[in-house]
Design an enzyme around this catalytic site. Sequence first.
Site, PDB file in Angstrom:
ATOM      1  NE  ARG A   1     -58.661 -33.631   3.031  1.00  0.00           N
ATOM      2  CZ  ARG A   1     -57.768 -34.272   1.937  1.00  0.00           C
ATOM      3  NH1 ARG A   1     -57.214 -34.814   2.173  1.00  0.00           N
ATOM      4  NH2 ARG A   1     -58.935 -34.250   0.603  1.00  0.00           N
TER       5      ARG A   1
ATOM      6  CB  ILE B   1     -58.812 -24.986  -0.373  1.00  0.00           C
ATOM      7  CG1 ILE B   1     -58.743 -24.136  -1.272  1.00  0.00           C
ATOM      8  CG2 ILE B   1     -59.394 -26.932  -1.150  1.00  0.00           C
ATOM      9  CD1 ILE B   1     -60.173 -23.995  -2.754  1.00  0.00           C
TER      10      ILE B   1
ATOM     11  NE  ARG C   1     -50.792 -40.706   1.642  1.00  0.00           N
ATOM     12  CZ  ARG C   1     -52.011 -40.571   2.336  1.00  0.00           C
ATOM     13  NH1 ARG C   1     -52.272 -39.837   3.272  1.00  0.00           N
ATOM     14  NH2 ARG C   1     -53.758 -40.920   1.012  1.00  0.00           N
TER      15      ARG C   1
ATOM     16  NE  ARG D   1     -59.706 -36.336   2.305  1.00  0.00           N
ATOM     17  CZ  ARG D   1     -60.736 -37.032   3.464  1.00  0.00           C
ATOM     18  NH1 ARG D   1     -60.741 -37.512   4.637  1.00  0.00           N
ATOM     19  NH2 ARG D   1     -62.292 -35.943   2.812  1.00  0.00           N
TER      20      ARG D   1
ATOM     21  CE  LYS E   1     -51.689 -37.461  -4.167  1.00  0.00           C
ATOM     22  NZ  LYS E   1     -52.806 -37.530  -3.586  1.00  0.00           N
ATOM     23  CG  ASN E   2     -54.943 -35.844  -6.511  1.00  0.00           C
ATOM     24  OD1 ASN E   2     -54.960 -36.630  -5.959  1.00  0.00           O
ATOM     25  ND2 ASN E   2     -54.697 -34.785  -6.404  1.00  0.00           N
TER      26      ASN E   2
ATOM     27  CG  ASP F   1     -52.813 -30.345  -4.052  1.00  0.00           C
ATOM     28  OD1 ASP F   1     -53.388 -31.162  -4.598  1.00  0.00           O
ATOM     29  OD2 ASP F   1     -53.780 -29.377  -2.761  1.00  0.00           O
TER      30      ASP F   1
ATOM     31  CB  CYS G   1     -55.989 -35.999   6.834  1.00  0.00           C
ATOM     32  SG  CYS G   1     -56.178 -34.568   5.919  1.00  0.00           S
TER      33      CYS G   1
HETATM   34  C1  EPZ Z   1     -58.748 -33.606  -3.636  1.00  0.00           C
HETATM   35  O1  EPZ Z   1     -59.191 -33.622  -2.372  1.00  0.00           O
HETATM   36  C2  EPZ Z   1     -57.217 -33.181  -4.203  1.00  0.00           C
HETATM   37  N1  EPZ Z   1     -57.372 -34.877  -3.297  1.00  0.00           N
HETATM   38  C3  EPZ Z   1     -56.664 -33.228  -2.847  1.00  0.00           C
HETATM   39  O2  EPZ Z   1     -55.146 -32.511  -3.591  1.00  0.00           O
HETATM   40  C4  EPZ Z   1     -56.558 -31.620  -3.263  1.00  0.00           C
HETATM   41  O3  EPZ Z   1     -56.062 -30.322  -1.949  1.00  0.00           O
HETATM   42  C5  EPZ Z   1     -58.546 -30.627  -3.301  1.00  0.00           C
HETATM   43  O4  EPZ Z   1     -59.112 -31.802  -3.996  1.00  0.00           O
HETATM   44  C6  EPZ Z   1     -58.895 -29.224  -3.760  1.00  0.00           C
HETATM   45  O5  EPZ Z   1     -57.969 -29.356  -4.862  1.00  0.00           O
HETATM   46  C7  EPZ Z   1     -58.066 -35.877  -4.940  1.00  0.00           C
HETATM   47  O6  EPZ Z   1     -58.048 -35.741  -5.436  1.00  0.00           O
HETATM   48  C8  EPZ Z   1     -57.088 -37.707  -3.732  1.00  0.00           C
HETATM   49  P1  EPZ Z   1     -62.505 -31.132  -1.913  1.00  0.00           P
HETATM   50  P2  EPZ Z   1     -60.830 -33.267  -1.862  1.00  0.00           P
HETATM   51  O7  EPZ Z   1     -63.455 -32.587  -1.809  1.00  0.00           O
HETATM   52  O8  EPZ Z   1     -61.622 -34.102  -2.563  1.00  0.00           O
HETATM   53  C9  EPZ Z   1     -64.828 -29.835   1.607  1.00  0.00           C
HETATM   54  C10 EPZ Z   1     -53.372 -34.105  -2.502  1.00  0.00           C
HETATM   55  O9  EPZ Z   1     -52.443 -33.178  -2.131  1.00  0.00           O
HETATM   56  N2  EPZ Z   1     -65.781 -30.213   1.871  1.00  0.00           N
HETATM   57  O10 EPZ Z   1     -61.829 -30.599  -3.100  1.00  0.00           O
HETATM   58  O11 EPZ Z   1     -61.409 -33.914  -0.384  1.00  0.00           O
HETATM   59  C11 EPZ Z   1     -63.391 -29.787   2.133  1.00  0.00           C
HETATM   60  O12 EPZ Z   1     -63.246 -29.944   3.977  1.00  0.00           O
HETATM   61  C12 EPZ Z   1     -54.732 -33.283  -2.449  1.00  0.00           C
HETATM   62  O13 EPZ Z   1     -53.206 -34.853  -3.921  1.00  0.00           O
HETATM   63  C13 EPZ Z   1     -67.055 -29.907   2.347  1.00  0.00           C
HETATM   64  O14 EPZ Z   1     -67.484 -29.039   3.148  1.00  0.00           O
HETATM   65  O15 EPZ Z   1     -61.028 -32.302  -1.993  1.00  0.00           O
HETATM   66  C14 EPZ Z   1     -62.243 -28.815   1.945  1.00  0.00           C
HETATM   67  O16 EPZ Z   1     -62.215 -28.037   2.775  1.00  0.00           O
HETATM   68  C15 EPZ Z   1     -54.216 -32.781  -0.737  1.00  0.00           C
HETATM   69  N3  EPZ Z   1     -67.501 -31.088   2.105  1.00  0.00           N
HETATM   70  C16 EPZ Z   1     -62.609 -27.760   0.811  1.00  0.00           C
HETATM   71  O17 EPZ Z   1     -64.103 -28.544   0.196  1.00  0.00           O
HETATM   72  C17 EPZ Z   1     -66.850 -32.815   1.472  1.00  0.00           C
HETATM   73  O18 EPZ Z   1     -67.927 -33.519   1.327  1.00  0.00           O
HETATM   74  C18 EPZ Z   1     -62.250 -28.817  -0.338  1.00  0.00           C
HETATM   75  O19 EPZ Z   1     -62.202 -30.480  -0.218  1.00  0.00           O
HETATM   76  C19 EPZ Z   1     -66.576 -32.528   0.426  1.00  0.00           C
HETATM   77  C20 EPZ Z   1     -65.168 -31.410   0.496  1.00  0.00           C
END
Ligand code: EPZ
Length: 416
Positions: A121, A326, A396, A92, A22-23, A304, A116
């Site tokens: 996020r 995370i 999803r 998102r 998916k991702n 995840d 969410c």
């Molecule tokens: C991706 O989300 C995945 N989604 C998530 O999978 C996964 O849990 C996550 O990476 C961590 O591995 C997709 O790929 C579509 P991050 P993402 O940016 O990109 C903070 C699922 O179930 N952060 O690595 O949103 C954020 O708040 C989903 O498939 C900032 O502070 O994850 C979080 O605490 C759920 N500022 C941490 O980093 C930013 O600009 C990790 O977020 C971006 C992120």
Amino acid sequence: MEKYSIFGGKILSGEVIISGSKNSSLAILPACLLIKGKVTLRNVPNLKDVRFMLQVIESLGGEFTFEDNTVEIDTSSLKSFIASYEIVKQMRASIYVLAPLLHRFGEARVSLPGGCAIGNRPINLHIKGLKDLGVEFQLEHGYIEGSVDKMKGQEIYLDFPSVGATCQLILAGVLAEGKTIILNAAKEPEIEDLCNFLNKAGAQIEGLGTNSINITGVVSLSGCEHSIIPDRIETGSFTLLGAAVCEDLVIKNIIPTHIEAVIDKIKETGVSITQEKNTIRIKRTARPKNIDIKTLPYPAFPTDLQAPFMSFLSTSDGFSIIHETIFENRFHHVAELNRLGADIKTEGQTAYIKGVKQLFGAQIMASDLRAGFSLVLAGLMADDETIINRIYHIDRGYENLENKIKKLGGDIKRIK
Ligand code: EPZ
């Protein structure tokens, strides 16, 4: 709203074939907006989020077909650079259209994604990196409006190895002028898959799979073909299902190195796992040993799979501890598992799981995608009937979940 009815307590067995990631799909589909030409993507999972991303691309003027897990997509003639609130609030990952639209139009108007269930996020790292490349932003009425003549390559340091920010900045760097280096980049396999796809389209990206991504901008990208990698989170989900309720489960079409940390943790509980090249074989254990888990960026244990692993540990022998680093709010499944008779307490980002003998069926509710799977797994472990509400969260990210479980002998029904 649809629900699942599950009669658990059975021992399952058989084999399951893992779907495409998916991702990885959610990063590669918006990358097609950078390409004026036809792209063929295979092994694309038929999921709500994937169909939705295709609708987003269509709303911008792209054309596509999606049959038998194959997407044919052509974004040669785009007509809009606006991704509306209605769209972004539903998913998102729509934010990934930002960099491609800036390249195609010199401007973009994308709704700021809200929070969410698992956290607020923010996307500050996406914005900071794009500003480093010369993009100017305004925030108006919940929309981010970006404009740039031509992005210029830069060295960008990510305060946190954010998956989303790393993808966004790769999509920016491939057509920026000069060199873009992303330091402290995320190393998730989906990012490597995105880079492999873009290099097939003519991009020049080095450092794949490392935390410093080196991009030399090119003038344009051309159509290509690519097959999406298997979904490592679905792989881990079914590995845990096998560990909990299967006397013999064979999991096919996987890349074992993508879930090394998860397999290692499952072995620590005393479950026997054997691996051949793209297959895993699992045999459950009656009572897993208690273990401790800490979620961290790849290649460490993935956030995840924190919820599914907690379901598995709910009937373990003794005390287990899970520390989530995370996301700030990713324990919604705890109260639901306790309704099934689990004994789990949380303090901040840490969950303390006291193994119980047995779970018992009840009415529960999914709050997000992976918590939803953890409740399905708990339902299969619990005696009697478990009803899971709000299963649209699960649709999803898990393709044909109930059919895959039924094939293993699981008693799961979708009820309207
Ligand atoms: C991706 O989300 C995945 N989604 C998530 O999978 C996964 O849990 C996550 O990476 C961590 O591995 C997709 O790929 C579509 P991050 P993402 O940016 O990109 C903070 C699922 O179930 N952060 O690595 O949103 C954020 O708040 C989903 O498939 C900032 O502070 O994850 C979080 O605490 C759920 N500022 C941490 O980093 C930013 O600009 C990790 O977020 C971006 C992120």
